[in-house]
Design an enzyme around this catalytic site. Sequence first.
Site: not given
Length: 259
Positions: A28, A45, A139
Site C-alpha cells: 500500500d 506503481h 521461493l
Amino acid sequence: MAETNGPAQIAERLAGVELPRHIAIVMDGNGRWAQRRGQPRYAGHRAGARSVREVVEACGRLELEALTLFAFSSENWRRPRGEVRVLMELFRTTLDEELQRLHDNGVRLSFIGDRAQFDKALQRRLVDAETLTAGNTGLNLIVATSYGGRWEIAEAARHLAASAARGEVDPQAIDEEAFRGALSLPDVADPDLFIRTGGERRISNFLLWQMAYTELHFAETLWPEFGTEELARAIEDYAGRDRRFGAVSSRSLKSVRHA
C-alpha cells in the site's frame, strides 16, 4: 542492531532468528508516494515494482517457502478507467521483464484471483508463466490479482456445493480440511506473517481464511520506500512474538515449570 543494505545482507542479519515460512504483503502507498512528489499515481506503481524485486530477492535468499503479494484486488476494478489501464499494462510489462530472472533463480510463480476479468492474452501469459516455473523448487511467489478473500471463499463454497450435487462428496463430510482443499492455496502453508505498508491497519479482504492465526505487522513506510531494512524489522518483530494458536503461552508454561 545491524543495518540491512540489500538482499545480500539480510540472511546474515537474521541468522539465528526464527523465520516465518510464508509472508503475505499488502503493498500500500504507491499512489500517495507519487502524489507527495507531484507525480501521477502510475509513477508510484512503477516505483513500487522496484520494491517488489528487492523483497522477492530477499525472501529467496532467506529460503522462505512462500511470499504472497496482493497486487490488484477485486475492488480495484472500481478505480478510474485510466488508472486501471495503466496498472494492467504495468502488470504485463513487469511480468515480461521479470519472468526469466525469476525462473533463473528457481522461483515458482503462481497467480490467484478471478482470471476471467483479464483479457485472453493476459490470461495466456499467466498460464505460460506458471507452466515455465512449475518445476522450480525455490521461493513460491504467489501474486494475488483480481483477488478478494470473500470471492475466494464463495468460489470454494460453490465448488463444494456442485460436487455435492453431483454426488461426489457427502455434505456431512465437508470439514475445515475439505474446505481448505477447495481454496486457492490448498498446498501452501498459511501465512505466518502479514505485512501492510502505508500506515493503514486493516487486512482489506486478503486471504481471509488463511490468515486466521497470522501475525500482523503494520508499517508506516509507503511501498516504494519499503526494502530489505523494513522487511528485516518486520521479521524481527514476528520472531519476538509468542504464537499460541489458542493454547497456553509457551512462555507461561516455562514460568510454571520453573516456579
